[in-house]
Design a protein around this motif. Structure first.
Motif, PDB file in Angstrom:
ATOM      1  N   GLN A 108       1.327  -8.787   9.873  1.00  0.00           N
ATOM      2  CA  GLN A 108       0.088  -8.956  10.623  1.00  0.00           C
ATOM      3  C   GLN A 108      -0.644 -10.227  10.199  1.00  0.00           C
ATOM      4  OE1 GLN A 108      -2.412  -5.422  11.069  1.00  0.00           O
ATOM      5  NE2 GLN A 108      -0.721  -4.162  10.362  1.00  0.00           N
ATOM      6  N   ARG A 109      -0.650 -10.480   8.901  1.00  0.00           N
ATOM      7  CA  ARG A 109      -1.306 -11.685   8.392  1.00  0.00           C
ATOM      8  C   ARG A 109      -0.677 -12.938   8.988  1.00  0.00           C
ATOM      9  NH1 ARG A 109      -3.144 -11.747   2.327  1.00  0.00           N
ATOM     10  NH2 ARG A 109      -4.812 -10.638   3.392  1.00  0.00           N
ATOM     11  N   GLY A 135       1.987   7.260  -0.971  1.00  0.00           N
ATOM     12  CA  GLY A 135       0.626   7.452  -0.478  1.00  0.00           C
ATOM     13  C   GLY A 135      -0.384   6.554  -1.157  1.00  0.00           C
ATOM     14  N   ASP A 136      -0.008   5.977  -2.298  1.00  0.00           N
ATOM     15  CA  ASP A 136      -0.873   5.027  -2.992  1.00  0.00           C
ATOM     16  C   ASP A 136      -0.615   3.620  -2.464  1.00  0.00           C
ATOM     17  OD1 ASP A 136      -1.970   7.003  -4.605  1.00  0.00           O
ATOM     18  OD2 ASP A 136      -0.406   6.783  -6.118  1.00  0.00           O
ATOM     19  N   ARG A 137      -1.579   2.743  -2.726  1.00  0.00           N
ATOM     20  CA  ARG A 137      -1.425   1.347  -2.323  1.00  0.00           C
ATOM     21  C   ARG A 137      -1.137   0.497  -3.553  1.00  0.00           C
ATOM     22  NH1 ARG A 137      -6.542  -0.229   1.010  1.00  0.00           N
ATOM     23  NH2 ARG A 137      -5.406  -2.191   1.126  1.00  0.00           N
ATOM     24  N   THR A 138      -0.071  -0.284  -3.492  1.00  0.00           N
ATOM     25  CA  THR A 138       0.265  -1.188  -4.588  1.00  0.00           C
ATOM     26  C   THR A 138      -0.287  -2.584  -4.345  1.00  0.00           C
ATOM     27  OG1 THR A 138       2.391  -1.715  -3.534  1.00  0.00           O
ATOM     28  CG2 THR A 138       2.358   0.104  -5.119  1.00  0.00           C
ATOM     29  N   GLU A 139      -0.766  -2.838  -3.142  1.00  0.00           N
ATOM     30  CA  GLU A 139      -1.447  -4.083  -2.793  1.00  0.00           C
ATOM     31  C   GLU A 139      -2.619  -3.712  -1.889  1.00  0.00           C
ATOM     32  OE1 GLU A 139       1.367  -6.507  -0.776  1.00  0.00           O
ATOM     33  OE2 GLU A 139       2.763  -6.617  -2.461  1.00  0.00           O
ATOM     34  N   ILE A 140      -3.614  -4.592  -1.794  1.00  0.00           N
ATOM     35  CA  ILE A 140      -4.741  -4.279  -0.911  1.00  0.00           C
ATOM     36  C   ILE A 140      -4.881  -5.310   0.212  1.00  0.00           C
ATOM     37  CG2 ILE A 140      -5.994  -3.019  -2.692  1.00  0.00           C
ATOM     38  CD1 ILE A 140      -7.857  -5.455  -2.964  1.00  0.00           C
ATOM     39  N   GLU A 141      -3.886  -6.187   0.342  1.00  0.00           N
ATOM     40  CA  GLU A 141      -3.923  -7.158   1.427  1.00  0.00           C
ATOM     41  C   GLU A 141      -3.433  -6.516   2.728  1.00  0.00           C
ATOM     42  OE1 GLU A 141      -2.768  -7.843  -1.606  1.00  0.00           O
ATOM     43  OE2 GLU A 141      -4.315  -9.291  -2.208  1.00  0.00           O
ATOM     44  N   LEU A 142      -3.708  -7.184   3.819  1.00  0.00           N
ATOM     45  CA  LEU A 142      -3.171  -6.774   5.110  1.00  0.00           C
ATOM     46  C   LEU A 142      -1.654  -6.930   5.071  1.00  0.00           C
ATOM     47  CD1 LEU A 142      -4.470  -5.959   7.894  1.00  0.00           C
ATOM     48  CD2 LEU A 142      -4.117  -8.337   8.577  1.00  0.00           C
ATOM     49  N   PRO A 143      -0.878  -6.026   5.696  1.00  0.00           N
ATOM     50  CA  PRO A 143       0.579  -6.204   5.729  1.00  0.00           C
ATOM     51  C   PRO A 143       0.956  -7.606   6.182  1.00  0.00           C
ATOM     52  CG  PRO A 143       0.017  -4.041   6.564  1.00  0.00           C
ATOM     53  CD  PRO A 143      -1.293  -4.758   6.332  1.00  0.00           C
ATOM     54  N   ALA A 144       1.951  -8.177   5.519  1.00  0.00           N
ATOM     55  CA  ALA A 144       2.294  -9.590   5.711  1.00  0.00           C
ATOM     56  C   ALA A 144       2.592  -9.937   7.162  1.00  0.00           C
ATOM     57  CB  ALA A 144       3.491  -9.948   4.829  1.00  0.00           C
ATOM     58  N   ALA A 154     -10.632  -0.197   1.755  1.00  0.00           N
ATOM     59  CA  ALA A 154     -10.936  -1.621   1.778  1.00  0.00           C
ATOM     60  C   ALA A 154      -9.667  -2.464   1.858  1.00  0.00           C
ATOM     61  CB  ALA A 154     -11.734  -1.992   0.531  1.00  0.00           C
ATOM     62  N   ILE A 155      -9.725  -3.556   2.603  1.00  0.00           N
ATOM     63  CA  ILE A 155      -8.625  -4.500   2.727  1.00  0.00           C
ATOM     64  C   ILE A 155      -9.110  -5.864   2.236  1.00  0.00           C
ATOM     65  CG2 ILE A 155      -6.916  -5.519   4.275  1.00  0.00           C
ATOM     66  CD1 ILE A 155      -6.709  -2.539   4.227  1.00  0.00           C
ATOM     67  N   ALA A 156      -8.262  -6.568   1.490  1.00  0.00           N
ATOM     68  CA  ALA A 156      -8.586  -7.922   1.051  1.00  0.00           C
ATOM     69  C   ALA A 156      -8.308  -8.876   2.210  1.00  0.00           C
ATOM     70  CB  ALA A 156      -7.765  -8.294  -0.181  1.00  0.00           C
ATOM     71  N   LEU A 157      -9.342  -9.261   2.911  1.00  0.00           N
ATOM     72  CA  LEU A 157      -9.202 -10.021   4.158  1.00  0.00           C
ATOM     73  C   LEU A 157      -9.572 -11.491   4.001  1.00  0.00           C
ATOM     74  CD1 LEU A 157     -10.799  -7.381   6.583  1.00  0.00           C
ATOM     75  CD2 LEU A 157      -8.366  -7.883   6.313  1.00  0.00           C
ATOM     76  N   VAL A 158      -9.297 -12.072   2.842  1.00  0.00           N
ATOM     77  CA  VAL A 158      -9.678 -13.463   2.618  1.00  0.00           C
ATOM     78  C   VAL A 158      -9.042 -14.408   3.639  1.00  0.00           C
ATOM     79  CG1 VAL A 158      -9.601 -15.397   1.005  1.00  0.00           C
ATOM     80  CG2 VAL A 158     -10.187 -13.119   0.180  1.00  0.00           C
ATOM     81  N   PRO A 159      -7.708 -14.394   3.851  1.00  0.00           N
ATOM     82  CA  PRO A 159      -7.138 -15.303   4.858  1.00  0.00           C
ATOM     83  C   PRO A 159      -7.657 -15.022   6.263  1.00  0.00           C
ATOM     84  CG  PRO A 159      -5.429 -14.449   3.417  1.00  0.00           C
ATOM     85  CD  PRO A 159      -6.654 -13.638   3.151  1.00  0.00           C
ATOM     86  N   GLU A 160      -7.965 -13.751   6.544  1.00  0.00           N
ATOM     87  CA  GLU A 160      -8.427 -13.391   7.890  1.00  0.00           C
ATOM     88  C   GLU A 160      -9.835 -13.920   8.166  1.00  0.00           C
ATOM     89  OE1 GLU A 160      -4.965 -11.876   7.035  1.00  0.00           O
ATOM     90  OE2 GLU A 160      -6.661 -11.126   5.841  1.00  0.00           O
ATOM     91  N   THR A 161     -10.613 -14.173   7.121  1.00  0.00           N
ATOM     92  CA  THR A 161     -11.931 -14.782   7.342  1.00  0.00           C
ATOM     93  C   THR A 161     -11.788 -16.221   7.825  1.00  0.00           C
ATOM     94  OG1 THR A 161     -12.124 -15.495   5.031  1.00  0.00           O
ATOM     95  CG2 THR A 161     -13.010 -13.324   5.599  1.00  0.00           C
ATOM     96  N   GLU A 162     -10.594 -16.791   7.641  1.00  0.00           N
ATOM     97  CA  GLU A 162     -10.340 -18.151   8.113  1.00  0.00           C
ATOM     98  C   GLU A 162      -9.533 -18.175   9.406  1.00  0.00           C
ATOM     99  OE1 GLU A 162      -8.462 -20.217   4.924  1.00  0.00           O
ATOM    100  OE2 GLU A 162     -10.143 -19.979   3.536  1.00  0.00           O
ATOM    101  N   SER A 163      -8.594 -17.249   9.558  1.00  0.00           N
ATOM    102  CA  SER A 163      -7.740 -17.257  10.752  1.00  0.00           C
ATOM    103  C   SER A 163      -8.375 -16.530  11.937  1.00  0.00           C
ATOM    104  CB  SER A 163      -6.381 -16.622  10.436  1.00  0.00           C
ATOM    105  OG  SER A 163      -6.529 -15.261  10.056  1.00  0.00           O
TER     106      SER A 163
END
Length: 418
Positions: A195-196, A184-193, A218-227
């Motif tokens: 989907q990315r 139930g915890d998150r070990t990463e905060i990126e979008l699942p690979a 919150a999701i770390a959406l750095v690559p998504e701001t470009e794609s």
């Protein structure tokens, strides 16, 4: 995705699983029925459906047995979930075992040897008054063929991609084990690979990509701001969530929402969970997020003018009123949320800013409206280290106002507590 190996299993010379059912919870006594199941298990009592003919909707148990002999040595994964009692055994060793009130996905990898026989057994029992549900499959995980997806999208210029997370993955105390998630915890905060990668392939193919992100955090959406050409944070919508998202995407509604949390760039921006200091956490103690607390775009543009204050020197019990002009400089009527933050100037260990007031303001295109935000005396209360208490202390304060917590979106007036 999982390439199912159910078709490669057999028991007693028959393909698939042998399913045995009892109308009790102990898997004992008279057997109600046995069946041969040749597909991945996906069984439910929802809609008054029986797991099998003659099996009650409550107070029943089941056993599913098969044998698997791999043709090559490799890593396979077991994927299962259940509402009720579930236990997976491989060669009589318990691999997964839990009781749960809702069906959540669980993933368990295992390396198998070519030519060796693996006896697979799934035990299930309906519990309490929970609606029974069982899902089980196993096999080899293979990469998704994005080429086939792009072929289907030939001639399509704009793609609306609805993705993100799920309440089946993020929550509290859940038997979930997937990349990026644990219990139930998150070990990463990126979008699942997966989907990315898909979003990037769509972008590489020249598609205009609108990404609707569904998540409860919150999701770390750095690559998504470009794609992606646009990102709509939809959270977890209710029955009308899809309609609401469509209204925004097609321009029938001008969005005005603001982020109630900070969206970080990566996990590296967050201190260790066992570090209980607030340094580097939230908008109050960090200033370089991906998307700041209070941020949100509109289909029009707003300009925040210079605030008028009724006083800059405050005595005990005084209130301060800010009148803030908000101009809609775009071509559509819209709604802006004016936010007011306070900072104690000489508080070196204190927060960078703290939200103390806001006002939602409808402004017609080309017009200016006045936001009125009242700050009670308690708005200037911060932790006083000399007394160890929250209190208002004399000194200089900054009152910051604008349309997000980002320093570039804020203006400032100074005030003095006498």
């Amino acid at each position: 995705v999982t390439q199912s190996y159910i078709s490669k299993c057999s028991i007693d010379g028959k393909q698939g699983f042998k399913a045995t059912y009892w109308n009790n919870l102990a898997r004992q006594g008279e057997v109600v029925v046995t069946q041969q199941i040749v597909n991945p298990l996906k069984l439910t009592t929802a809609g008054q459906h029986e797991f099998a003919s003659g099996v009650r909707l409550e107070g029943f148990s089941a056993k599913y047995e098969t044998e698997f002999v791999p043709s090559q040595s490799e890593e396979i994964v077991f994927k299962c979930g259940a509402t009720g009692h579930l236990e997976l055994l491989v060669n009589n060793e318990s691999v997964i075992r839990y009781d749960n009130w809702r069906t959540l996905p669980s993933r368990h990898p295992m390396v198998v040897e070519a030519g060796k026989t693996y006896k697979i057994k799934v035990r299930y029992a309906q519990l309490n008054n929970w609606q029974a549900n069982l899902e089980f499959d196993f096999g080899k995980e293979v990469d998704i063929d994005f080429g086939a997806l792009l072929t289907k999208l030939a001639g399509i210029d704009v793609v609306v991609f609805v993705g993100g997370l799920s309440t089946n993955l993020e929550g509290e105390e859940m038997p979930v084990s997937y990349p990026g998630f644990k219990g139930g915890d998150r070990t990463e905060i990126e979008l699942p690979a997966v989907q990315r990668h898909c979003l990037q392939r769509l972008n590489d193919a020249g598609k205009k990509v609108i990404f609707v992100n569904c998540s409860g955090s919150a999701i770390a959406l750095v690559p998504e701001t470009e794609s992606c050409d646009a990102i709509l944070q939809a959270w977890y919508g209710g029955e009308s969530g899809g309609q609401a998202a469509a209204d925004v995407l097609f321009g029938d509604y001008n969005p005005s929402g603001k982020l109630p949390i900070t969206f970080y760039k990566s996990l590296q921006q967050l201190p260790d969970f066992e570090d209980y200091s607030m340094k580097g956490r939230t908008y109050r103690y960090m200033s370089d997020p991906l998307f700041p607390f209070g941020f949100g775009l509109s289909y029009t543009k707003f300009a925040i003018g210079e605030a008028r204050v009724d006083k800059t020197e405050i005595t005990c019990g005084d209130c301060v009123e800010l009148t803030i002009p908000v101009s809609n400089t775009g071509k559509r009527d819209g709604t802006e949320i004016v936010q007011v933050y306070v900072r104690k100037v000489d508080d070196t260990d204190g927060p960078l800013k703290t939200l103390r007031g806001f006002q939602r303001l409808n402004v017609a295109a080309g017009k200016t409206s006045q936001a009125a935000v009242n700050l009670p005396y308690a708005s200037f209360e911060f932790f006083d280290r000399t007394t160890g208490k929250m209190k208002v202390t004399a000194g200089e304060y900054e009152v910051l106002y604008g349309n997000s917590s980002d320093a570039g979106d804020l203006k400032m007036v100074r005030m003095t507590i006498l």
